[in-house]
Design an enzyme around this catalytic site. Structure first.
Site, PDB file in Angstrom:
ATOM      1  CB  ALA A   9      -0.864   0.095   0.980  1.00  0.00           C
ATOM      2  CG  ASP A 107       4.811  -5.206  10.461  1.00  0.00           C
ATOM      3  OD1 ASP A 107       6.115  -5.543  11.360  1.00  0.00           O
ATOM      4  OD2 ASP A 107       4.726  -3.974  10.105  1.00  0.00           O
TER       5      ASP A 107
END
Length: 190
Positions: A9, A107
């Site tokens: 992204a 993450d």
């Protein structure tokens, strides 16, 4: 103004909002690519909202459109620049709340934790998923501990502080932290 551009992204600030748009992958069939990007965008928005409902500060989502999420811009500081034992203990509490809600961040790094108006916000739920297993929780915490060790001088103190906060909030903390030790051993001998 672009904040970042990654494999999945682009993230930019526009009109006081963060706009995260999943980029097309030319190696996939167009229809499949559009469906995957749309599903991943919806899943990320849902997980962001669920985390917020569980008490974890996250950016407010303003709009979702196919492969784009428009959300609150947090003009704060990434925790990687300011982390100390007190903040690490607070992170432990937030991760415990996230895990109690059955959410794995995927993450957990000090780059994905923002200090804004004296609160720690979690961002970037692009790799997040629902899972209540000890293994998934252990991997989540292991990623954070790896970040501490690779980027912060007082990593032992940060880990201890995180564990205090995590244990304070989460009944299954010791089970997860034991799994983190097992995961570390696996990595050493692989």
């Amino acid at each position: 103004m672009y904040l970042t551009s990654g494999a999945e992204a682009t993230v930019k600030v526009e009109d006081g909002m963060v706009i995260k748009e999943r980029v097309p992958k030319n190696y996939r069939l167009k229809e499949l690519d559009e469906r995957i990007r749309k599903e991943r965008t919806k899943a990320e928005a849902r997980l962001l909202s669920e985390a917020r409902r569980a008490g974890v500060p996250t950016p407010i989502i303003y709009d979702i459109d196919n492969s784009t999420i428009k959300m609150q811009y947090l003009d704060g500081t990434a925790l990687k620049f300011v982390i100390d034992e007190n903040l690490s203990e607070q992170v432990g509490i937030l991760v415990a709340e996230l895990h109690m809600a059955g959410i794995i961040h995927g993450d957990l790094t000090t780059s994905n934790l923002i200090l804004f108006n004296d609160r720690i916000y979690m961002i970037d739920f692009g790799l997040s998923f629902f899972d209540s297993s000890t293994e998934a929780r252990g991997v989540d915490v292991h990623v954070l501990f790896q970040t501490f060790e690779s980027t912060h001088r007082d990593h032992d103190k940060l880990i201890e502080a995180f564990c205090r906060g995590y244990r304070q909030e989460f009944k299954q903390a010791d089970e997860v932290l034991e799994r983190v030790k097992e995961i570390e051993k696996r990595g050493r001998y692989a």
